[in-house]
Design a protein around this motif. Structure first.
Motif, short mmCIF file in Angstrom:
data_model
loop_
_atom_site.label_atom_id
_atom_site.label_comp_id
_atom_site.label_asym_id
_atom_site.label_seq_id
_atom_site.Cartn_x
_atom_site.Cartn_y
_atom_site.Cartn_z
N PRO A 28 0.87 -1.25 0.01
CA PRO A 28 -0.12 -0.13 -0.06
C PRO A 28 0.91 1.32 -0.06
O PRO A 28 0.34 2.41 -0.29
CB PRO A 28 -0.76 -0.04 1.11
CG PRO A 28 -0.17 -0.89 2.15
CD PRO A 28 0.70 -2.12 1.21
N THR A 63 -6.37 4.12 -1.22
CA THR A 63 -4.74 3.66 -1.03
C THR A 63 -4.22 4.60 0.18
O THR A 63 -3.55 4.06 1.10
CB THR A 63 -4.04 3.71 -2.22
OG1 THR A 63 -4.61 2.53 -3.09
CG2 THR A 63 -2.54 3.28 -1.92
N ILE A 107 -5.57 3.80 3.53
CA ILE A 107 -4.95 2.47 3.86
C ILE A 107 -3.67 2.94 4.49
O ILE A 107 -3.15 2.26 5.54
CB ILE A 107 -4.86 1.47 2.88
CG1 ILE A 107 -6.39 0.93 2.31
CG2 ILE A 107 -4.01 0.25 3.24
CD1 ILE A 107 -6.49 0.06 1.20
N THR A 161 -2.75 2.39 8.57
CA THR A 161 -1.47 1.61 8.89
C THR A 161 -0.61 2.18 9.85
O THR A 161 0.08 1.77 10.65
CB THR A 161 -0.75 0.81 7.86
OG1 THR A 161 -0.48 1.43 6.76
CG2 THR A 161 -1.74 -0.38 7.20
#
Length: 135
Positions: free
Chosen positions: A46, A102, A105, A109
């Motif tokens: 990602p 994206t 994400i 994270t």
């Protein structure tokens, strides 16, 4: 590849073929290195950069010794090519939506790994929502 390189490579392969224990250690080594590279690539997917390239490199390393990895590499390349072809045909709004997803994400994270709180601390921002729920 020069003929000298070919001879040394075939000599190495011949040694492996003659010595089952050496062959086993070689396969285990290839398995470990390939798996580590593959896992690093999966983590990098990602993020901006060569995530998929690292995944394919890990599979290519594994494919030198394992038939399942050769099949998986072939399948993954085909799916990746199909994805990029599909994405290339999409309207700019769909492409923008995929880029935004994206980005979310990546942010999620980074938040879960505690990177947002770390960087916030550099700037004196001690906001509670920056802290990861898992750390």
């Amino acid at each position: 590849m020069s003929s000298t390189e070919e001879r040394s490579s075939s000599g190495f392969q011949a040694k492996l073929a003659l010595n089952p224990r050496l062959r086993w250690f070689y396969r285990v080594g290839v398995g470990i290195v390939g798996t580590v590279v593959l896992l690093v690539g999966i983590v990098l997917i990602p993020y901006p950069g060569p995530g998929w390239l690292v995944v394919f490199a890990g599979l290519a390393i594994l494919a030198t010794e394992f038939a399942w990895a050769r099949r998986t590499l072939s399948y993954a390349k085909a799916r990746y090519d199909a994805w990029t072809a599909w994405l290339g045909r999409q309207h700019w709004a769909i492409k923008l939506l995929i880029v935004a997803a994206t980005g979310l994400i990546v942010l999620a994270t980074l938040w879960l790994l505690g990177a947002l709180a770390l960087v916030g601390g550099w700037f004196g921002l001690e906001w509670t929502w920056l802290h990861s729920p898992i750390w």
